[in-house]
Scaffold this motif. Structure first.
Motif, short mmCIF file in Angstrom:
data_model
loop_
_atom_site.label_atom_id
_atom_site.label_comp_id
_atom_site.label_asym_id
_atom_site.label_seq_id
_atom_site.Cartn_x
_atom_site.Cartn_y
_atom_site.Cartn_z
N SER A 59 -16.39 -0.62 -0.51
CA SER A 59 -16.39 0.78 -0.95
C SER A 59 -17.73 1.14 -1.58
CB SER A 59 -15.24 1.05 -1.91
OG SER A 59 -15.42 0.33 -3.11
N ALA A 60 -18.34 0.25 -2.35
CA ALA A 60 -19.64 0.52 -2.94
C ALA A 60 -20.71 0.65 -1.86
CB ALA A 60 -20.02 -0.59 -3.91
N MET A 61 -20.63 -0.17 -0.82
CA MET A 61 -21.59 -0.10 0.27
C MET A 61 -21.49 1.23 1.00
SD MET A 61 -21.93 -2.51 3.63
CE MET A 61 -20.34 -1.98 4.22
N PHE A 62 -20.27 1.68 1.27
CA PHE A 62 -20.11 2.95 1.98
C PHE A 62 -20.51 4.14 1.12
CE2 PHE A 62 -16.94 0.67 4.79
CZ PHE A 62 -17.83 0.57 5.83
N LYS A 63 -20.29 4.06 -0.19
CA LYS A 63 -20.77 5.11 -1.08
C LYS A 63 -22.29 5.19 -1.07
CE LYS A 63 -16.92 5.18 -4.35
NZ LYS A 63 -16.52 4.98 -5.75
N ASN A 64 -22.95 4.02 -1.14
CA ASN A 64 -24.40 3.99 -1.10
C ASN A 64 -24.94 4.52 0.22
OD1 ASN A 64 -24.83 2.96 -3.66
ND2 ASN A 64 -24.62 0.85 -2.98
N MET A 65 -24.29 4.15 1.31
CA MET A 65 -24.74 4.61 2.62
C MET A 65 -24.51 6.11 2.77
SD MET A 65 -23.52 1.41 4.96
CE MET A 65 -24.26 1.93 6.48
N ALA A 66 -23.41 6.62 2.24
CA ALA A 66 -23.14 8.06 2.30
C ALA A 66 -24.18 8.83 1.48
CB ALA A 66 -21.73 8.36 1.79
N ARG A 67 -24.57 8.28 0.32
CA ARG A 67 -25.63 8.90 -0.48
C ARG A 67 -26.94 8.95 0.31
NH1 ARG A 67 -23.91 5.11 -4.91
NH2 ARG A 67 -22.24 6.22 -5.93
#
Length: 137
Positions: A18-26
Motif C-alpha cells: 500500500s505504501a508503494m502504490f501511494k508513492n507511485m500514485a503521488r
C-alpha cells in the motif's frame, strides 16, 4: 485456495504494497508519467483510476478520500483542479501503459511507461470536427 483474493502480491507484505502504490500514485500526479515494471503498472491502474474518479465527483468527501492516498494538500488540489477536469465526459481510459523494448538491466523485468492520457484534447477535437462537418453540408 485463493478464492476472492484479487491483486498481485509483488513479493511484499500488505503495508509495504500500500505504501508503494501511494508513492507511485503521488509520482503520477506530480509528473504525469513514470517508468516502472509491467506488473506494478497494471496494479497501479486501479489506484490512479480511482483517484481520477474521485476527482470527477469533486466534493468534500472525495477530497478527503484522495488525501488518504496522496497525503499532500497540494497534490489533492492539483488532482481536483487540473487533472480531474481533463477527464470530464469520459468513461474510463484515464491511464495508458506503453511497453518498453528493453527489460530492466538487473533482473530483466519487463519495463513500461505509465502515463495519464490526454483525453480532454481528443474530446475537445471531436465536437469541433462534427461542427465543421455539419457546416460543410
Amino acid at each position: 485456495m485463493r478464492h476472492n483474493k484479487s491483486g498481485r502480491k509483488l513479493n511484499r507484505n500488505s503495508s509495504h504494497r500500500s505504501a508503494m502504490f501511494k508513492n507511485m500514485a503521488r509520482a503520477v500526479m506530480t509528473y504525469e508519467t513514470i517508468r516502472t515494471t509491467e506488473a506494478k503498472a497494471k496494479e497501479l491502474r486501479g489506484v490512479v483510476d480511482g483517484l481520477i474518479t474521485l476527482a470527477l465527483k469533486n466534493d468534500l468527501p472525495a477530497r478527503r478520500q484522495a488525501f488518504k492516498v496522496l497525503g499532500n494538500h497540494q497534490l489533492v488540489k492539483r488532482l481536483f483542479d487540473e487533472v480531474g477536469p481533463r477527464f470530464t465526459g469520459g468513461a474510463g481510459g484515464y491511464t495508458r501503459i506503453v511497453k518498453l523494448s528493453q527489460p530492466r538491466v538487473g533482473d530483466s523485468a519487463p519495463m513500461v511507461i505509465f502515463e495519464l492520457t490526454k483525453l480532454a484534447e481528443k474530446a475537445a477535437a471531436e465536437p469541433a470536427a462534427k461542427a465543421e462537418e455539419k457546416a460543410a453540408e
